[in-house]
Design a protein around this motif. Sequence first.
Motif, PDB file in Angstrom:
ATOM      1  N   GLY A   1       0.795  -1.229   0.000  1.00 11.62           N
ATOM      2  CA  GLY A   1       0.000   0.000   0.000  1.00 11.62           C
ATOM      3  C   GLY A   1       0.824   1.274   0.000  1.00 11.62           C
ATOM      4  O   GLY A   1       0.278   2.365  -0.046  1.00 11.62           O
ATOM      5  N   VAL A   2       2.146   1.139   0.072  1.00 10.09           N
ATOM      6  CA  VAL A   2       3.024   2.318   0.106  1.00 10.09           C
ATOM      7  C   VAL A   2       4.139   2.098  -0.916  1.00 10.09           C
ATOM      8  O   VAL A   2       4.796   1.069  -0.902  1.00 10.09           O
ATOM      9  CB  VAL A   2       3.648   2.509   1.509  1.00 10.09           C
TER      10      VAL A   2
ATOM     11  N   VAL B   1       9.868  14.938   5.568  1.00  9.97           N
ATOM     12  CA  VAL B   1       9.122  13.925   4.812  1.00  9.97           C
ATOM     13  C   VAL B   1       7.793  14.508   4.337  1.00  9.97           C
ATOM     14  O   VAL B   1       7.079  15.133   5.124  1.00  9.97           O
ATOM     15  CB  VAL B   1       8.828  12.697   5.702  1.00  9.97           C
ATOM     16  N   THR B   2       7.474  14.293   3.065  1.00 15.10           N
ATOM     17  CA  THR B   2       6.164  14.645   2.512  1.00 15.10           C
ATOM     18  C   THR B   2       5.592  13.396   1.843  1.00 15.10           C
ATOM     19  O   THR B   2       6.340  12.649   1.200  1.00 15.10           O
ATOM     20  CB  THR B   2       6.297  15.757   1.444  1.00 15.10           C
ATOM     21  N   LEU B   3       4.288  13.170   2.006  1.00 13.08           N
ATOM     22  CA  LEU B   3       3.648  11.988   1.414  1.00 13.08           C
ATOM     23  C   LEU B   3       2.612  12.380   0.370  1.00 13.08           C
ATOM     24  O   LEU B   3       1.956  13.413   0.502  1.00 13.08           O
ATOM     25  CB  LEU B   3       2.920  11.177   2.494  1.00 13.08           C
ATOM     26  N   VAL B   4       2.443  11.497  -0.628  1.00 10.75           N
ATOM     27  CA  VAL B   4       1.327  11.627  -1.573  1.00 10.75           C
ATOM     28  C   VAL B   4       0.716  10.233  -1.755  1.00 10.75           C
ATOM     29  O   VAL B   4       1.271   9.223  -1.297  1.00 10.75           O
ATOM     30  CB  VAL B   4       1.776  12.187  -2.962  1.00 10.75           C
ATOM     31  N   GLY B   5      -0.428  10.175  -2.444  1.00  6.58           N
ATOM     32  CA  GLY B   5      -1.023   8.907  -2.888  1.00  6.58           C
ATOM     33  C   GLY B   5      -1.311   7.913  -1.777  1.00  6.58           C
ATOM     34  O   GLY B   5      -1.816   8.266  -0.709  1.00  6.58           O
ATOM     35  N   GLY B   6      -0.963   6.630  -2.038  1.00  7.11           N
ATOM     36  CA  GLY B   6      -1.255   5.548  -1.088  1.00  7.11           C
ATOM     37  C   GLY B   6      -0.571   5.737   0.251  1.00  7.11           C
ATOM     38  O   GLY B   6      -1.148   5.422   1.306  1.00  7.11           O
TER      39      GLY B   6
ATOM     40  N   ARG C   1      -2.926   8.734   6.893  1.00  5.48           N
ATOM     41  CA  ARG C   1      -4.192   9.321   7.360  1.00  5.48           C
ATOM     42  C   ARG C   1      -4.978   8.308   8.197  1.00  5.48           C
ATOM     43  O   ARG C   1      -5.467   8.629   9.287  1.00  5.48           O
ATOM     44  CB  ARG C   1      -5.021   9.770   6.150  1.00  5.48           C
ATOM     45  N   GLN C   2      -5.045   7.065   7.697  1.00  9.98           N
ATOM     46  CA  GLN C   2      -5.784   6.024   8.433  1.00  9.98           C
ATOM     47  C   GLN C   2      -5.198   5.787   9.820  1.00  9.98           C
ATOM     48  O   GLN C   2      -5.896   5.395  10.747  1.00  9.98           O
ATOM     49  CB  GLN C   2      -5.764   4.707   7.647  1.00  9.98           C
ATOM     50  N   GLN C   3      -3.900   5.995   9.934  1.00 14.54           N
ATOM     51  CA  GLN C   3      -3.239   5.727  11.212  1.00 14.54           C
ATOM     52  C   GLN C   3      -3.131   6.965  12.103  1.00 14.54           C
ATOM     53  O   GLN C   3      -2.544   6.904  13.179  1.00 14.54           O
ATOM     54  CB  GLN C   3      -1.843   5.154  10.959  1.00 14.54           C
ATOM     55  N   GLY C   4      -3.654   8.087  11.617  1.00 16.55           N
ATOM     56  CA  GLY C   4      -3.580   9.307  12.418  1.00 16.55           C
ATOM     57  C   GLY C   4      -2.185   9.912  12.469  1.00 16.55           C
ATOM     58  O   GLY C   4      -1.869  10.709  13.350  1.00 16.55           O
TER      59      GLY C   4
END
Length: 131
Positions: free
Chosen positions: A67-68, A85-90, A96-99
């Motif tokens: 998923g990552v 660190v910056t995240l996009v997508g999955g 987000r799901q993990q808070g």
Amino acid sequence: MPVKGCGVDAIEIARIARAIKRPGFQGRVFTEYERDYLSSRPVQSWAARFAAKEAVMKSLGRGWLQGVSFAEIEIRADEWGRPSVTLVGGAREVARQQGVTRFVVSLTHTKELAIAYVIALGEEEHAGSDW
Ligand SMILES: CC(C)(COP(=O)(O)OP(=O)(O)OC[C@H]1O[C@@H](n2cnc3c(N)ncnc32)[C@H](O)[C@@H]1OP(=O)(O)O)[C@@H](O)C(=O)NCCC(=O)NCCS
């Protein structure tokens, strides 16, 4: 700010030196920003960012093919050279799901080895995030 996870990774420089010569590897693993930033830097810096991406995956408890993906995790540098660190997508969705709303990251490298350490942090609900 609650700690939601942590991750550490060590990578052999020689492995990344070989990999970045392979067709497709740079584009699959590194973002445009990272490729631009790393183009004038030694292979140790490429390896440290690869390690940072794996350390972020571990801090989220999800690896490559779970998923990552590597290019969804971007390691930036501020004007002083400090990484973030910056995240996009999955990857962003898993966070987000993990808070998880932000990370702190530290990189180091020697001639032979690069190491990254990451702590995933959460926020109070509805407080916004780094992405
Ligand atoms: C989570 C992930 C990043 C771990 O990578 P790894 O290289 O296997 O990890 P390391 O060898 O550095 O560390 C192994 C430890 O990671 C930990 N680990 C394994 N899965 C994990 C997960 N989902 N979340 C957090 N930690 C995990 C375990 O404690 C493991 O130790 P153990 O085998 O003794 O139990 C992995 O799932 C992954 O996606 N690897 C990328 C694969 C890769 O390099 N592909 C090349 C593509 S170009």
